[in-house]
Design a protein around this motif. Sequence first.
Motif, PDB file in Angstrom:
ATOM      1  N   THR A   6      11.969   6.231   8.323  1.00  0.00           N
ATOM      2  CA  THR A   6      11.453   5.069   7.598  1.00  0.00           C
ATOM      3  C   THR A   6      11.262   5.419   6.121  1.00  0.00           C
ATOM      4  O   THR A   6      11.675   4.669   5.233  1.00  0.00           O
ATOM      5  N   ILE A   7      10.655   6.571   5.879  1.00  0.00           N
ATOM      6  CA  ILE A   7      10.433   7.025   4.499  1.00  0.00           C
ATOM      7  C   ILE A   7      11.773   7.287   3.812  1.00  0.00           C
ATOM      8  O   ILE A   7      12.000   6.866   2.678  1.00  0.00           O
ATOM      9  N   ARG A   9      14.722   6.064   4.403  1.00  0.00           N
ATOM     10  CA  ARG A   9      15.446   4.822   4.106  1.00  0.00           C
ATOM     11  C   ARG A   9      14.889   4.143   2.865  1.00  0.00           C
ATOM     12  O   ARG A   9      15.628   3.697   1.993  1.00  0.00           O
ATOM     13  N   ARG A  10      13.557   4.066   2.793  1.00  0.00           N
ATOM     14  CA  ARG A  10      12.932   3.416   1.644  1.00  0.00           C
ATOM     15  C   ARG A  10      13.305   4.146   0.358  1.00  0.00           C
ATOM     16  O   ARG A  10      13.645   3.547  -0.655  1.00  0.00           O
ATOM     17  N   ALA A  14      15.464   3.090  -2.918  1.00  0.00           N
ATOM     18  CA  ALA A  14      14.873   3.148  -4.260  1.00  0.00           C
ATOM     19  C   ALA A  14      15.860   3.751  -5.251  1.00  0.00           C
ATOM     20  O   ALA A  14      15.932   3.321  -6.404  1.00  0.00           O
ATOM     21  N   ALA A  17      18.292   1.046  -6.166  1.00  0.00           N
ATOM     22  CA  ALA A  17      17.725  -0.178  -6.719  1.00  0.00           C
ATOM     23  C   ALA A  17      17.865  -0.218  -8.234  1.00  0.00           C
ATOM     24  O   ALA A  17      17.747  -1.264  -8.848  1.00  0.00           O
ATOM     25  N   THR A  18      18.096   0.941  -8.836  1.00  0.00           N
ATOM     26  CA  THR A  18      18.241   0.988 -10.287  1.00  0.00           C
ATOM     27  C   THR A  18      19.622   1.539 -10.618  1.00  0.00           C
ATOM     28  O   THR A  18      20.281   2.125  -9.757  1.00  0.00           O
ATOM     29  N   SER A  79       2.610   6.174 -11.047  1.00  0.00           N
ATOM     30  CA  SER A  79       2.337   4.759 -10.795  1.00  0.00           C
ATOM     31  C   SER A  79       1.139   4.566  -9.871  1.00  0.00           C
ATOM     32  O   SER A  79       0.618   3.464  -9.749  1.00  0.00           O
ATOM     33  N   GLY A  80       0.696   5.621  -9.202  1.00  0.00           N
ATOM     34  CA  GLY A  80      -0.449   5.497  -8.291  1.00  0.00           C
ATOM     35  C   GLY A  80      -0.044   5.142  -6.875  1.00  0.00           C
ATOM     36  O   GLY A  80      -0.872   5.128  -5.978  1.00  0.00           O
ATOM     37  N   SER A  81       1.244   4.848  -6.646  1.00  0.00           N
ATOM     38  CA  SER A  81       1.667   4.437  -5.310  1.00  0.00           C
ATOM     39  C   SER A  81       1.551   5.576  -4.294  1.00  0.00           C
ATOM     40  O   SER A  81       1.582   5.342  -3.089  1.00  0.00           O
ATOM     41  N   VAL A  82       1.376   6.801  -4.787  1.00  0.00           N
ATOM     42  CA  VAL A  82       1.195   7.933  -3.869  1.00  0.00           C
ATOM     43  C   VAL A  82      -0.061   7.719  -3.018  1.00  0.00           C
ATOM     44  O   VAL A  82      -0.107   8.107  -1.845  1.00  0.00           O
ATOM     45  N   GLU A  83      -1.054   7.038  -3.584  1.00  0.00           N
ATOM     46  CA  GLU A  83      -2.288   6.770  -2.831  1.00  0.00           C
ATOM     47  C   GLU A  83      -2.002   5.826  -1.659  1.00  0.00           C
ATOM     48  O   GLU A  83      -2.495   6.020  -0.552  1.00  0.00           O
ATOM     49  N   LEU A  84      -1.167   4.828  -1.946  1.00  0.00           N
ATOM     50  CA  LEU A  84      -0.772   3.889  -0.896  1.00  0.00           C
ATOM     51  C   LEU A  84      -0.011   4.625   0.207  1.00  0.00           C
ATOM     52  O   LEU A  84      -0.294   4.474   1.397  1.00  0.00           O
ATOM     53  N   LEU A  85       0.940   5.461  -0.220  1.00  0.00           N
ATOM     54  CA  LEU A  85       1.774   6.194   0.730  1.00  0.00           C
ATOM     55  C   LEU A  85       0.946   7.141   1.592  1.00  0.00           C
ATOM     56  O   LEU A  85       1.091   7.177   2.819  1.00  0.00           O
ATOM     57  N   MET A  86       0.059   7.898   0.957  1.00  0.00           N
ATOM     58  CA  MET A  86      -0.678   8.928   1.683  1.00  0.00           C
ATOM     59  C   MET A  86      -1.783   8.347   2.564  1.00  0.00           C
ATOM     60  O   MET A  86      -2.342   9.052   3.387  1.00  0.00           O
TER      61      MET A  86
END
Lengths: 244, 240
Positions: A6-7, A9-10, A14, A17-18, A79-86
């Motif tokens: 899952t990780i 693939r995301r 990514a 995407a750019t 970006s801080g998204s590491v908090e969401l991920l972890m």
Amino acid sequence: MRPVWTIARRELRAYFATPVAYVFIVIFVALSGVFTFYLGNFFEREQADLTPFFGFHPWLHLVLAPAVSMRLWAEERQSGSVELLMCLPIAAWQAVLGKFLAAWCFIAAALALTFPTWITVNYLGDPDNGVILAAYFGSLLMAGAYLAIGACISAACRSQVVAFVTTVVVCFAFLLAGFPLVLDAFAGWAPQVLVDVIGSLGFLTHFNAISKGVLDARDVLYFLLVIAAFLYANAIVLDLGRGN
Amino acid sequence: MIRADSLSKNYGAIKAVDGISFAIEPGEVVGLLGPNGAGKTTTMRMCVGYLAPTSGSVEIHGFDLATRTQAARKTFGYLPEGAPLWGEMTPRAFLDFIADVRELRGAQREARIEEVAALLQLHPVFDQRIETLSKGFRRRVGLAQAILHDPPVLLLDEPTDGLDPNQKHEVRELIRGMSSDKIVVISTHILEEVEAVCSRAIIIAAGRIVADDSPAALAARSEAGRLDEVFRSITTGRKR
């Protein structure tokens, strides 16, 4: 293993995407061609093999693999998204492995797209395709080792640029560990055993053996161990980050 | 049930959180209140296991966070401060990813994504990249992520920050609407929000709990019955 995919693939999405992914692949394929035909004197050698092609891979990967790995964690920390991920129910090792596999698949795709060179040499002559396959495998293994080092360093950095530069330097040291450039730094003071150990860590020595078609289990194991060691270090770096 | 037991967090010599304990039962909507820098976000991050506490422990839904981390994480949804997201994804791809991680399967999965998207009115932007969205939409995508698996525990760090008054109202309605059997913890410094949705307010100042009571009981401590006056006097140590 499901969360790992899952990780992965995301992460792979990514990349694409750019425009970065496409730019990277074009540069990788173009540079490998330029190196082979101009610097490697592919035609002048009049030999049906891909030695000049693979000879440049350690150097090509040295610059381009860190460019792939630098964003893996540094971007998330920025970006801080590491908090969401972890904070999702995903173990650190699953995230580490997933991200690494995504980067590795990406490099594998870039490598696969160099197939016209392979077609060219088969059109022109009668090369040993077994050797070529082994060399591709070796190149992928070496890229994986660079990426694992880069992923670990990226986890320790907030800035992608710092991650990139540091990774290039560390990878360069690993690449040339068997050569005087690196060994001389240790020869003066370190015990001979340590110098020998460092000397045996060189990527170039192990890659050259594989790219000649000598698929020794020890060389393969060496790269796999480097990958495993740095991914383990990557997970530790993430865990240390939880302290602050 | 969330139980925090003498949680502390030191950054070098600075004590960001200094021995916080509380227990929250299902059905409670708790507002974690405090001035900026009081330790709200640090407390929240220790409650979800993003930060390791210097000392103390957290138990969520019966799982000790330090030893049963993954089991504990399955029971809650979390909106980090600032609602960080992956900007290159669309809300659709993002919720799809979260559904994968949360192990939602089959027909229930599509239905739930649809339901949450409708609840937070994400449809107009469902196929736009998140980085192009307004702050309000981003916050709602972050909320959608937190509630997607219908968790019994919700931890939301400043859920209405950056929303306009109408959106704030909608998010508060959303929180009120689902709180009957759930635990909801929101961290905020907006007092009207606490009065609007919370059944209990825990006020933190300088890393310690200085008050823990229902918003009405807290407000009654001031002569005028105003929560903001009580908040000011408690957190600054001054009488009005």
